[in-house]
Design a protein around this motif. Structure first.
Motif, mmCIF file in Angstrom:
data_model
loop_
_atom_site.group_PDB
_atom_site.id
_atom_site.type_symbol
_atom_site.label_atom_id
_atom_site.label_comp_id
_atom_site.label_asym_id
_atom_site.label_seq_id
_atom_site.Cartn_x
_atom_site.Cartn_y
_atom_site.Cartn_z
ATOM 1 N N LEU A 13 0.833 -1.196 0.000
ATOM 2 C CA LEU A 13 0.000 0.000 0.000
ATOM 3 C C LEU A 13 0.871 1.251 0.000
ATOM 4 O O LEU A 13 1.900 1.312 0.689
ATOM 5 C CB LEU A 13 -0.906 0.018 1.239
ATOM 6 N N ALA A 14 0.461 2.249 -0.766
ATOM 7 C CA ALA A 14 1.107 3.557 -0.771
ATOM 8 C C ALA A 14 0.244 4.489 0.072
ATOM 9 O O ALA A 14 -0.886 4.805 -0.306
ATOM 10 C CB ALA A 14 1.254 4.087 -2.188
ATOM 11 N N PHE A 15 0.760 4.920 1.208
ATOM 12 C CA PHE A 15 -0.024 5.693 2.170
ATOM 13 C C PHE A 15 0.193 7.189 1.973
ATOM 14 O O PHE A 15 1.281 7.708 2.238
ATOM 15 C CB PHE A 15 0.369 5.311 3.598
ATOM 16 N N PHE A 16 -0.861 7.863 1.530
ATOM 17 C CA PHE A 16 -0.849 9.326 1.449
ATOM 18 C C PHE A 16 -1.874 9.925 2.412
ATOM 19 O O PHE A 16 -2.326 11.044 2.226
ATOM 20 C CB PHE A 16 -1.126 9.780 0.015
ATOM 21 N N ASP A 17 -2.212 9.146 3.437
ATOM 22 C CA ASP A 17 -3.192 9.593 4.424
ATOM 23 C C ASP A 17 -2.536 9.962 5.757
ATOM 24 O O ASP A 17 -3.177 9.982 6.803
ATOM 25 C CB ASP A 17 -4.250 8.506 4.654
ATOM 26 N N GLY A 18 -1.253 10.276 5.709
ATOM 27 C CA GLY A 18 -0.508 10.619 6.907
ATOM 28 C C GLY A 18 -1.074 11.760 7.726
ATOM 29 O O GLY A 18 -0.966 11.750 8.954
ATOM 30 N N PRO A 19 -1.676 12.801 7.111
ATOM 31 C CA PRO A 19 -2.250 13.873 7.929
ATOM 32 C C PRO A 19 -3.321 13.399 8.896
ATOM 33 O O PRO A 19 -3.605 14.065 9.897
ATOM 34 C CB PRO A 19 -2.835 14.827 6.882
ATOM 35 N N GLY A 20 -3.929 12.253 8.612
ATOM 36 C CA GLY A 20 -4.901 11.685 9.532
ATOM 37 C C GLY A 20 -4.269 10.738 10.538
ATOM 38 O O GLY A 20 -4.929 10.291 11.482
ATOM 39 N N GLY A 21 -2.996 10.422 10.366
ATOM 40 C CA GLY A 21 -2.291 9.488 11.234
ATOM 41 C C GLY A 21 -1.328 8.660 10.410
ATOM 42 O O GLY A 21 -1.715 8.062 9.412
ATOM 43 N N THR A 22 -0.066 8.632 10.819
ATOM 44 C CA THR A 22 0.961 7.930 10.058
ATOM 45 C C THR A 22 0.994 6.452 10.399
ATOM 46 O O THR A 22 0.398 6.001 11.371
ATOM 47 C CB THR A 22 2.348 8.524 10.346
ATOM 48 N N GLN A 23 1.726 5.704 9.593
ATOM 49 C CA GLN A 23 2.020 4.314 9.900
ATOM 50 C C GLN A 23 3.048 4.262 11.041
ATOM 51 O O GLN A 23 3.735 5.241 11.325
ATOM 52 C CB GLN A 23 2.542 3.603 8.658
#
Length: 403
Positions: free
Chosen positions: A19-29
């Protein structure tokens, strides 16, 4: 120095899923050392804090190490570090205490740029106290904070200014030192939401001029919790309701009930992980954080440049609302004639995660006249150029006309 992204990514089990995560502003891995710190602390031995048994000492150590780590991260004294469940909870708690001294004729200043957690607690507290709320506006053309409107609302009656260090949707970073100096000139306190800012920059709370500052470790590789810090004299002046037998010293005065020792250990581990990314020649943790976060900032800036160039190549089909001169690597966009939620679904089918919504940014969306959801793309330390290209290819495919 350039960071070794491949080596960095090896610490994140969730990245093994492709998965490529570009949702970091909501919470990072979360990297493995953070999870291990949580598990090791939780499985003990562990008791309530004390000074006798090994289990008591383990709990005490988790608290002490947590405060020391965030003192280094934020450049504040360790006894000015307060744990909280969330930035929203800490802000509500602080607003309720401060509002006891407000009344008719007092004024509170909030901004249209902020996440609602740094707006509604102050607005509601002011309403209960009979104080007046004044607003700092946004310049829609630039997504900047309108500092002329700030000057207009400041007065000797201003008791508190609440403003973000960086917008969680637009990325805009207002000039905090200038805002702080003007607030202090009229005798007001400055409360800063640093949740999004701390995810992308080394924080220096005294240099920013914040009297009170809140951030959330889960936005920068840690577990779900929040941290409040502030000038020692300000924290000492606040008197929240508390249980009679509970400590009345700062910072324990603001922490209700038994602390989550395992979460504190994970939050500390996140700071240590960040400090080790590119520590340079630093001997202190603060020095290592300065080097590492400087390198991470350069990495994210390079990816942001690549992403923005790619978005411009998509033409008028994409409207980019993140336009401030100084901003984080977080982009908010709308898609001409298309539902951003459908774009989210399309991208997710390609194992690219970017979220559509309003993200609790009620005031920015209202100020920019964004009536529906928008697509938010946020970069994090573990993102790569290849992932940016995957995102751009997915967006191009989604926007391609169908026949």
């Amino acid at each position: 120095m350039a960071i070794d992204v491949t080596a960095l990514r090896a610490h994140f089990p969730s990245l093994d899923h492709g998965l490529a995560f570009f949702d970091g502003p909501g919470g990072t891995q979360t990297p493995r050392p953070v999870g291990e710190a949580i598990a090791e602390t939780l499985t003990g031995p562990l008791s309530n804090r004390g000074t006798i048994s090994p289990s008591e000492l383990n709990a005490e150590r988790s608290v002490t190490e947590f405060r020391a780590a965030y003192a280094d991260l934020l450049n504040m004294p360790a006894d000015a570090i307060v744990h909280g469940r969330s930035a929203t909870q800490l802000t509500y708690d602080t607003a309720r205490v401060l509002a006891r001294g407000w009344g008719a004729g007092d004024e509170i200043v909030v901004s249209r740029l902020d996440h609602d957690c740094n707006v509604r607690p102050w607005v509601q507290a002011a309403e209960h106290a009979g104080a007046t709320v004044r607003w700092i506006e946004i310049e829609p053309e630039t997504a900047e904070l309108d500092l002329e409107s700030y000057e207009r609302v400041l007065s000797p009656r201003t008791r508190l200014v609440a403003v973000t260090a960086a917008s969680n949707v637009l990325g805009t970073k207002p000039p905090l030192r200038r805002i702080a100096d003007r607030a202090h000139e009229v005798g007001a306190l400055l409360y800063v939401d640093g949740v999004h800012y701390a995810a992308h920059h080394l924080v220096d709370v005294p240099a920013l001029g914040a009297d009170l500052f809140v951030c959330s470790p889960y936005k920068f590789l840690g577990p779900h919790c929040a941290v409040l810090t502030g000038a020692p004299e300000v924290l000492e002046s606040l008197r929240p309701d508390k249980l009679l037998p509970s400590p009345d010293t700062v910072p324990e005065r603001f922490e209700f009930g038994t602390l989550p020792y395992e979460i504190l250990a994970g939050a500390r581990a996140a700071v240590d992980f960040l400090a080790a990314v590119d520590p340079g020649a630093g001997t202190s943790r603060r020095e290592r954080l300065t080097s590492s976060l400087g390198s991470l900032h350069a990495h994210e800036l390079a990816l942001r440049t690549r992403l923005e160039e790619g978005i411009r190549g998509l033409g008028d089909a994409v409207t980019l609302h993140s336009k401030a001169q100084d901003r984080t690597p977080t982009l908010l966009m709308t898609l001409e004639g298309r539902d951003p939620r459908e774009a989210q679904i399309h991208l997710a089918a390609r194992s690219v995660l970017a979220t559509a919504g309003q993200f609790y940014a009620y005031e920015p969306f209202t100020a920019l006249k964004l009536e529906g959801p928008a697509l938010r793309v946020g970069l994090a330390p573990y993102n790569t150029a290849d992932e940016v290209d995957r995102l751009l290819e997915g967006l191009a495919d989604f926007l391609r006309p169908t026949t």
